[in-house]
Enzyme design. Structure first.
Site, PDB file in Angstrom:
ATOM      1  N   LYS A 268      36.263  59.605   2.533  1.00  0.00           N
ATOM      2  CA  LYS A 268      35.385  60.774   2.572  1.00  0.00           C
ATOM      3  C   LYS A 268      36.253  62.030   2.582  1.00  0.00           C
ATOM      4  O   LYS A 268      37.104  62.207   3.464  1.00  0.00           O
ATOM      5  CB  LYS A 268      34.488  60.770   3.807  1.00  0.00           C
TER       6      LYS A 268
ATOM      7  N   ASP B 131      22.463  59.392  13.953  1.00  0.00           N
ATOM      8  CA  ASP B 131      21.873  59.432  12.617  1.00  0.00           C
ATOM      9  C   ASP B 131      21.737  58.026  12.047  1.00  0.00           C
ATOM     10  O   ASP B 131      22.098  57.766  10.901  1.00  0.00           O
ATOM     11  CB  ASP B 131      22.721  60.309  11.685  1.00  0.00           C
TER      12      ASP B 131
ATOM     13  N   GLY C 148      26.391  67.773   0.750  1.00  0.00           N
ATOM     14  CA  GLY C 148      26.783  69.103   1.185  1.00  0.00           C
ATOM     15  C   GLY C 148      28.062  69.138   1.998  1.00  0.00           C
ATOM     16  O   GLY C 148      28.717  70.171   2.080  1.00  0.00           O
ATOM     17  N   MET C 149      28.454  67.996   2.612  1.00  0.00           N
ATOM     18  CA  MET C 149      29.633  67.980   3.458  1.00  0.00           C
ATOM     19  C   MET C 149      30.883  67.535   2.713  1.00  0.00           C
ATOM     20  O   MET C 149      31.981  67.716   3.197  1.00  0.00           O
ATOM     21  CB  MET C 149      29.400  67.069   4.662  1.00  0.00           C
ATOM     22  N   GLY C 150      30.711  66.937   1.520  1.00  0.00           N
ATOM     23  CA  GLY C 150      31.859  66.482   0.777  1.00  0.00           C
ATOM     24  C   GLY C 150      31.504  65.285  -0.077  1.00  0.00           C
ATOM     25  O   GLY C 150      30.342  64.914  -0.215  1.00  0.00           O
TER      26      GLY C 150
ATOM     27  N   LEU D 222      31.482  57.096  -4.727  1.00  0.00           N
ATOM     28  CA  LEU D 222      30.371  56.386  -4.101  1.00  0.00           C
ATOM     29  C   LEU D 222      29.183  57.298  -3.862  1.00  0.00           C
ATOM     30  O   LEU D 222      28.030  56.855  -3.865  1.00  0.00           O
ATOM     31  CB  LEU D 222      30.822  55.765  -2.767  1.00  0.00           C
TER      32      LEU D 222
END
Length: 670
Positions: A43, A138, A25-27, A21
């Site tokens: 995730k 966020d 930077g986090m995965g 999907l």
């Protein structure tokens, strides 16, 4: 959505992966099928973000908090395992389009009645998040999924948990969030946020949904200017539909206490929606775009599960943006009434909530926040040696995107073409970071590059490297174009002149020689050292001139014993404090000074230079060096750079080598 690559896993925690999907930077985030046959979003968190036991505990705590959030207009978090070799989190898969993608497909904003329906659904989502004791932090268009039934909010709590873990590893201090959709207090007091911060973000999201711009400027605005507008400016709401303008204006009140609660938002929007004739909550073109996308996803899933070749569902090529005159007006938007939204909209049966948001206040060593695009936390002791050891290290992007420059000749049989030199896509300011935890040693370093074209067509400009124990300032000279580098796209190589090292007596090999710059097709840049092959991806950033730092400017005091590690002297427990002064200035300017108390009469003081800027409250400093010296001053500070940012009522100075003996905090002077 794209097919799985060879390097992607096929199964995680009992969930069968079908396609990707997205990634960052986090995965990476995958579409997957659960053992019960449901589609879910999985995730995968980068393992380095959860390899530390303390970080595992933090991730576990934040994700469990997110799992308490239940509601019609949120995507529930269902399962997780932070102790897995590749930590993962599973949430509901939401069939629909992110708000920003939908607006791009429509090519226009939403009409007033559609905005009221959107506000109602998002108000219910925030009510559910806040009732679980969370603040989203966020809320932005890409975190608002638009479905046929209504809007649904995703990524509450998870982004905070993962980003806070990343800050723990990179030792940065600043605010979680996307700058254009952040509240003033996220810049000024990020450790003390309340649900009102999400309400401010809601006002920005609704403005974007109507006009394609934020209340404080276009999305591509200069980031520093955007931060100043949000913290000091006035929102631009003239182009909003008149009926919803007062509600959005109240959401964007600078004072959190004066913003409406989600309950008030629900009551206001429901009163409006009751007055409208029956009809769908979105315009027909939007509903058709969502249905077309969902059909493409279903076909993608069917092919993936059948083992047939799959194709990526189409995506819009041109982002939605305001017209040339600044923003789209209400008269240009669809006007068909929608009436009452589907079941689930409107005030809940009991709209009161006594749940208090958890403070989520970080401990001393868990940082308060920064946007990935701006953060430059840094410093490897021997920069060149660090680059050599990290040669070949990559990130989580696709192999087709992450391939760096190569010195290998074209493959046999491949048609050779000569790529003409160019400078246009190189011009601007670029920065990137890297950080590694070796257990007994922690390496942070950052690269900042400024490129401007010279008359002969080659790049000119500057390179700044901040390492643990040195700041290198260099100018780009002797550029040459290599058409075979960068997988045939070509790249520039140059030999820099070292203009300044801080401190001046740092080892000569602290600053590298020949360097290279390669522009990638996705708009990023790759900087590397040909001698070692090591390098880092850079992203476009803003170009600071003379910067003012309102939250941290002024006089601060530090207890003598707190400076024992930096200065190498024990200090008197009851002695007069040292004085720290923070002033504005440009890159390379002396912006922080450190002076002993007048009672010592030592005649010495030290200063640190601005290496780069994370935000108006987060700056990165060279090692302290002598600015004034006398024969009575025989102290030399440890050669270490600092990340400096406010936390609660203190100003934190955290050494880039993460040595706790060099960590100190300052308090406001009398």
């Amino acid at each position: 959505m794209r097919p799985l690559r060879d390097q992607d896993p096929r199964e995680v925690g009992g969930y069968r992966l079908l396609g990707t999907l997205g990634s960052g930077g986090m995965g990476a985030v995958y579409l997957a099928r659960s053992q019960r046959g449901r589609l879910v979003a999985v995730k995968l968190v980068r393992p380095d973000l959860a390899s530390n036991h303390l970080l595992q505990e933090r991730l576990e705590r934040e994700i469990r908090s997110a799992m308490r959030v239940e509601g019609e207009w949120v995507a529930a978090v269902r399962a997780h395992d932070v102790e897995a070799a590749m930590p993962w989190v599973v949430s509901e898969y939401v069939p629909g389009l992110p708000l920003d993608s939908l607006l791009t497909r429509l090519g226009r904003g939403l009409a007033e009645h559609h905005l009221f329906a959107l506000a109602n659904g998002l108000g219910q989502a925030l009510l559910a998040v806040h009732a679980a004791g969370l603040v989203h932090r966020d809320l932005k268009p890409s975190n608002v999924m638009i479905t046929v039934e209504g809007p649904r909010v995703i990524d509450f709590g998870i982004a905070y948990a993962v980003e806070s873990a990343e800050r723990r590893l990179t030792r940065t201090g600043a605010a979680v969030g996307t700058p254009a959709f952040m509240s003033p207090e996220q810049f000024e007091t990020p450790t003390a946020l309340t649900p009102a911060s999400d309400v401010f973000a809601l006002g920005s999201v609704l403005t974007y949904a109507a006009t394609g711009a934020t209340p404080f400027g276009p999305l591509d605005s200069d980031l520093y200017a955007l931060m100043l507008e949000i913290t000091r400016g006035t929102p631009r709401l003239d182009d909003l539909p008149a009926g919803i303008r007062p509600l959005i204006a109240s959401c964007l009140d600078r004072n959190p206490a004066d913003r409406p609660s989600p309950e008030t938002i629900l009551a206001t929007t429901f009163d409006y929606l009751k007055s409208q004739p029956p009809g769908p909550w979105l315009p027909p073109a939007a509903l058709q775009a969502i249905q077309d996308h969902d059909a493409a996803v279903r076909a993608f899933v069917a092919d993936a599960e059948a083992g047939a070749p799959v194709s990526t569902p189409p995506a819009p090529a041109t982002p939605y943006a305001p017209t040339a005159d600044g923003a789209r007006t209400a008269s240009a938007l669809p006007t068909a009434p929608i009436g009452l939204p589907p079941a689930g909209f409107g005030p809940p049966a009991s709209s009161a909530s006594s749940a208090e948001p958890s403070s989520l206040v970080a401990t001393r060593r868990v940082r308060v926040l920064v946007f990935a695009v701006l953060i430059l936390v840094i410093g490897v002791g021997a920069l060149v040696r660090g680059l050599i050891t990290m040669a070949g290290e990559g990130d989580d992007r696709g192999a087709e995107d992450s391939a760096g420059p190569s010195d290998t000749p074209p493959q046999e049989g491949r048609e050779e073409t000569t790529v003409e030199p160019n400078t246009e896509e190189y011009v601007g300011d670029w920065q990137g970071t890297a950080s590694w935890d070796y257990g007994d040693e922690y390496d942070n370093w950052a690269v900042r590059v400024h490129v401007e074209p010279d008359l002969e067509g080659g790049p000119a400009g500057t390179v700044r490297l901040l390492a643990t124990d040195v700041l290198c300032e260099m100018t780009i000279v002797e550029s040459s174009w290599d058409p075979d580098d960068n997988d045939g796209r070509g790249a520039w190589r140059f030999t820099p002149d070292v203009v300044r090292m801080v401190p001046e007596d740092a080892p000569e090999d602290s600053c590298p020689g020949e360097q290279g710059l390669a522009a990638a097709a996705d708009g990023t840049m790759y900087w590397w050292i040909p001698a070692s092959g090591g390098g880092v991806d850079l992203e476009s950033t803003w170009a600071p001139q003379n910067i003012d730092f309102p939250p941290i400017n002024g006089q601060w005091e530090v207890a003598q014993q707190d400076l024992a590690g930096l200065l190498g002297v024990p200090g008197e427990p009851d002695g007069d404090p040292y004085q720290v002064t923070v002033t504005g200035g440009g890159l390379g300017a002396a912006v922080v000074s450190l002076q002993p108390p007048a009672s010592q009469n030592s005649g010495c003081s030290w200063e640190a230079y601005l290496a780069t800027v994370g935000s108006i409250q987060n700056i990165l400093l060279s090692p302290f060096v002598e600015s004034r010296w006398s024969e009575n001053c025989d102290i030399r500070p440890a050669q270490v750079g600092y990340a400096t940012y406010p936390q609660d009522d203190t100003l934190v100075f955290e050494a880039l080598d993460v040595d706790p003996d060099l960590f100190f905090t300052a308090h406001r002077g009398a």
